[in-house]
Design a protein around this motif. Structure first.
Motif, PDB file in Angstrom:
ATOM      1  N   ASN A  64       4.492   4.664   5.793  1.00 53.66           N
ATOM      2  CA  ASN A  64       3.784   4.060   4.541  1.00 53.66           C
ATOM      3  C   ASN A  64       4.799   2.634   4.553  1.00 53.66           C
ATOM      4  OD1 ASN A  64       1.938   5.812   3.926  1.00 53.66           O
ATOM      5  ND2 ASN A  64       3.153   6.752   2.331  1.00 53.66           N
ATOM      6  N   ARG A  65       6.139   2.985   4.748  1.00 52.92           N
ATOM      7  CA  ARG A  65       6.953   1.696   4.593  1.00 52.92           C
ATOM      8  C   ARG A  65       6.506   0.620   5.377  1.00 52.92           C
ATOM      9  NH1 ARG A  65      10.869   0.689   7.532  1.00 52.92           N
ATOM     10  NH2 ARG A  65      10.985   2.641   8.238  1.00 52.92           N
ATOM     11  N   VAL A  66       6.320   0.893   6.876  1.00 54.07           N
ATOM     12  CA  VAL A  66       5.948   0.168   7.922  1.00 54.07           C
ATOM     13  C   VAL A  66       4.734  -0.966   7.423  1.00 54.07           C
ATOM     14  CG1 VAL A  66       5.349  -0.072  10.227  1.00 54.07           C
ATOM     15  CG2 VAL A  66       7.338   1.304   9.660  1.00 54.07           C
ATOM     16  N   ASP A  73       4.230  -9.350   4.713  1.00 54.77           N
ATOM     17  CA  ASP A  73       4.280 -10.581   5.658  1.00 54.77           C
ATOM     18  C   ASP A  73       2.767 -11.268   5.702  1.00 54.77           C
ATOM     19  OD1 ASP A  73       6.759 -10.136   6.644  1.00 54.77           O
ATOM     20  OD2 ASP A  73       6.140  -8.999   8.358  1.00 54.77           O
ATOM     21  N   ARG A  74       1.825 -10.637   5.414  1.00 55.72           N
ATOM     22  CA  ARG A  74       0.525 -11.208   5.358  1.00 55.72           C
ATOM     23  C   ARG A  74      -0.177 -11.586   4.052  1.00 55.72           C
ATOM     24  NH1 ARG A  74      -1.122  -6.452   8.789  1.00 55.72           N
ATOM     25  NH2 ARG A  74      -1.648  -5.749   6.943  1.00 55.72           N
ATOM     26  N   THR A  75       0.613 -11.212   2.909  1.00 57.62           N
ATOM     27  CA  THR A  75       0.124 -11.525   1.630  1.00 57.62           C
ATOM     28  C   THR A  75       0.614 -12.993   1.153  1.00 57.62           C
ATOM     29  OG1 THR A  75      -0.301 -10.751  -0.336  1.00 57.62           O
ATOM     30  CG2 THR A  75       1.686 -10.174   0.176  1.00 57.62           C
ATOM     31  N   GLN A  76      -0.128 -13.625   0.210  1.00 57.03           N
ATOM     32  CA  GLN A  76       0.402 -14.579  -0.436  1.00 57.03           C
ATOM     33  C   GLN A  76       0.654 -14.409  -2.008  1.00 57.03           C
ATOM     34  OE1 GLN A  76       1.480 -17.338   1.365  1.00 57.03           O
ATOM     35  NE2 GLN A  76       0.709 -16.306   3.087  1.00 57.03           N
ATOM     36  N   ASP A  77       0.013 -13.559  -2.708  1.00 57.36           N
ATOM     37  CA  ASP A  77       0.138 -13.316  -3.982  1.00 57.36           C
ATOM     38  C   ASP A  77       1.386 -12.500  -4.307  1.00 57.36           C
ATOM     39  OD1 ASP A  77      -0.214 -11.777  -6.351  1.00 57.36           O
ATOM     40  OD2 ASP A  77      -2.362 -11.794  -6.164  1.00 57.36           O
ATOM     41  N   GLU A  78       1.867 -13.320  -5.212  1.00 54.39           N
ATOM     42  CA  GLU A  78       3.451 -13.063  -5.607  1.00 54.39           C
ATOM     43  C   GLU A  78       3.604 -11.792  -6.581  1.00 54.39           C
ATOM     44  OE1 GLU A  78       6.492 -14.226  -4.818  1.00 54.39           O
ATOM     45  OE2 GLU A  78       5.150 -15.929  -3.534  1.00 54.39           O
ATOM     46  N   ARG A  79       2.410 -11.098  -7.117  1.00 52.10           N
ATOM     47  CA  ARG A  79       2.373  -9.726  -7.716  1.00 52.10           C
ATOM     48  C   ARG A  79       2.481  -8.773  -6.785  1.00 52.10           C
ATOM     49  NH1 ARG A  79      -2.524  -9.449 -11.441  1.00 52.10           N
ATOM     50  NH2 ARG A  79      -3.172 -10.916  -9.743  1.00 52.10           N
ATOM     51  N   ILE A  80       1.620  -8.991  -5.662  1.00 51.02           N
ATOM     52  CA  ILE A  80       1.323  -7.974  -4.730  1.00 51.02           C
ATOM     53  C   ILE A  80       2.693  -7.868  -3.846  1.00 51.02           C
ATOM     54  CG2 ILE A  80       0.198  -7.470  -2.615  1.00 51.02           C
ATOM     55  CD1 ILE A  80      -2.444  -8.650  -3.858  1.00 51.02           C
ATOM     56  N   LYS A  81       3.210  -9.256  -3.600  1.00 52.03           N
ATOM     57  CA  LYS A  81       4.465  -9.237  -2.787  1.00 52.03           C
ATOM     58  C   LYS A  81       5.595  -8.492  -3.615  1.00 52.03           C
ATOM     59  CE  LYS A  81       4.437 -13.375   0.064  1.00 52.03           C
ATOM     60  NZ  LYS A  81       5.050 -14.528   0.375  1.00 52.03           N
ATOM     61  N   GLU A  86       8.934  -3.473  -3.896  1.00 52.47           N
ATOM     62  CA  GLU A  86       9.242  -2.086  -4.834  1.00 52.47           C
ATOM     63  C   GLU A  86       8.983  -1.223  -3.755  1.00 52.47           C
ATOM     64  OE1 GLU A  86      11.160  -0.020  -7.567  1.00 52.47           O
ATOM     65  OE2 GLU A  86      11.405  -2.198  -7.286  1.00 52.47           O
ATOM     66  N   SER A  87       7.881  -0.981  -3.346  1.00 56.45           N
ATOM     67  CA  SER A  87       7.224   0.110  -2.698  1.00 56.45           C
ATOM     68  C   SER A  87       8.429   0.293  -1.434  1.00 56.45           C
ATOM     69  CB  SER A  87       5.967  -0.208  -2.418  1.00 56.45           C
ATOM     70  OG  SER A  87       5.556   1.031  -1.429  1.00 56.45           O
ATOM     71  N   VAL A  90      11.605   1.840  -2.484  1.00 52.03           N
ATOM     72  CA  VAL A  90      11.583   3.038  -2.813  1.00 52.03           C
ATOM     73  C   VAL A  90      11.399   3.850  -1.628  1.00 52.03           C
ATOM     74  CG1 VAL A  90      10.037   5.013  -3.883  1.00 52.03           C
ATOM     75  CG2 VAL A  90      10.731   2.792  -5.086  1.00 52.03           C
ATOM     76  N   SER A  91      10.532   3.504  -0.615  1.00 48.85           N
ATOM     77  CA  SER A  91      10.402   4.268   0.590  1.00 48.85           C
ATOM     78  C   SER A  91      11.797   4.298   1.294  1.00 48.85           C
ATOM     79  CB  SER A  91       9.099   3.572   1.845  1.00 48.85           C
ATOM     80  OG  SER A  91       8.077   4.016   0.970  1.00 48.85           O
ATOM     81  N   LYS A  92      12.168   3.383   1.408  1.00 45.50           N
ATOM     82  CA  LYS A  92      13.767   3.405   2.255  1.00 45.50           C
ATOM     83  C   LYS A  92      14.785   4.486   1.389  1.00 45.50           C
ATOM     84  CE  LYS A  92      13.742  -1.269   4.187  1.00 45.50           C
ATOM     85  NZ  LYS A  92      14.596  -2.526   4.336  1.00 45.50           N
ATOM     86  N   ARG A  93      14.724   4.519   0.255  1.00 48.30           N
ATOM     87  CA  ARG A  93      15.523   5.271  -0.430  1.00 48.30           C
ATOM     88  C   ARG A  93      15.358   6.706  -0.327  1.00 48.30           C
ATOM     89  NH1 ARG A  93      14.627   7.923  -5.044  1.00 48.30           N
ATOM     90  NH2 ARG A  93      13.291   6.525  -5.654  1.00 48.30           N
ATOM     91  N   VAL A  94      13.932   7.137  -0.478  1.00 46.91           N
ATOM     92  CA  VAL A  94      13.486   8.372  -0.229  1.00 46.91           C
ATOM     93  C   VAL A  94      13.523   8.730   1.014  1.00 46.91           C
ATOM     94  CG1 VAL A  94      11.333   9.881  -0.198  1.00 46.91           C
ATOM     95  CG2 VAL A  94      11.719   8.289  -2.181  1.00 46.91           C
ATOM     96  N   GLU A  95      13.309   8.076   2.255  1.00 46.46           N
ATOM     97  CA  GLU A  95      13.541   8.427   3.402  1.00 46.46           C
ATOM     98  C   GLU A  95      15.137   8.784   3.887  1.00 46.46           C
ATOM     99  OE1 GLU A  95      11.873   5.722   6.740  1.00 46.46           O
ATOM    100  OE2 GLU A  95      11.068   4.715   5.128  1.00 46.46           O
ATOM    101  N   SER A  96      15.848   7.852   3.265  1.00 50.17           N
ATOM    102  CA  SER A  96      17.363   7.915   3.405  1.00 50.17           C
ATOM    103  C   SER A  96      17.694   9.542   2.578  1.00 50.17           C
ATOM    104  CB  SER A  96      18.071   7.066   2.790  1.00 50.17           C
ATOM    105  OG  SER A  96      19.359   7.361   2.620  1.00 50.17           O
ATOM    106  N   GLU A  97      16.977  10.020   1.355  1.00 52.01           N
ATOM    107  CA  GLU A  97      17.227  11.185   0.803  1.00 52.01           C
ATOM    108  C   GLU A  97      16.724  12.240   1.733  1.00 52.01           C
ATOM    109  OE1 GLU A  97      15.457  10.812  -2.884  1.00 52.01           O
ATOM    110  OE2 GLU A  97      16.977   9.384  -3.674  1.00 52.01           O
TER     111      GLU A  97
END
Length: 184
Positions: A64-66, A73-81, A86-87, A90-97
């Motif tokens: 999911n993180r990848v 890298d493909r999106t231009q919308d700042e809200r989506i970015k 944030e996603s 969170v994924s990196k933190r959970v992966e580390s745990e």
């Protein structure tokens, strides 16, 4: 750093599984019979089971993180970015745990493997893999979502919790969340 940590966790898991599949053949060559090995206790079996469950969780969060990183890298919308960043965080933190969990489980189980009946340990690991496959096929989460979707929003959480408690696979995986069964 994160990639190295992930690689280390995966390396340890591969080493554990290699050991479990080859130790019986090696023991026979050294005169140690499988009969002389002790049966694993409940904690050792849970550890093997939870290694499989936790490894699947790591794979899912990593995937999911990848995907989120590619989409970022493909999106231009700042809200989506912002949401994707944030996603990813969170994924990196959970992966580390989750990698910490794998390391705890392996630190507990690996030193005990030479004395254990590896067929039993392998069976527990394989049960974890089978449960993960069955859950990913939809299992209780689809059934519970269907059952609870027509309720008022204030009732949905309770309904989902009650419904999930009826699922034997979900109940078996609960100890893998906190690892309270481990002595350290």
């Amino acid at each position: 750093m994160h990639i190295a940590h992930t690689s280390r966790g995966l390396f340890l898991l591969v080493a554990l599984m290699w050991y479990m599949t080859t130790v019986t053949a090696q023991s026979s060559n050294q005169g140690i019979s499988e009969v002389s090995r002790k049966l694993p206790d409940e904690v050792e079996l849970k550890a093997a089971y939870c290694i499989a469950v936790t490894q699947d969780q790591i794979t899912n969060f990593s995937s999911n993180r990848v995907d989120a990183e590619k989409q970022l890298d493909r999106t231009q919308d700042e809200r989506i970015k912002s949401f994707l960043k944030e996603s990813i965080s969170v994924s990196k933190r959970v992966e580390s745990e989750l990698l910490d969990k794998i390391n705890r489980l392996q630190s507990f189980l690996l030193p005990r493997l030479p004395m254990l009946d590896t067929a039993s340990v392998s069976a527990a690991y394989n049960r974890g893999q089978a449960d993960v496959r069955k859950q990913s096929e939809g299992g209780s989460s689809n059934r519970c979502t269907s059952r609870c979707q027509s309720l008022k929003s204030s009732q949905v959480s309770g309904c989902l919790t009650e419904c999930m408690q009826e699922d034997e696979i979900y109940v078996r995986t609960i100890p893998c969340q906190k690892l309270a069964f481990l002595p350290f």
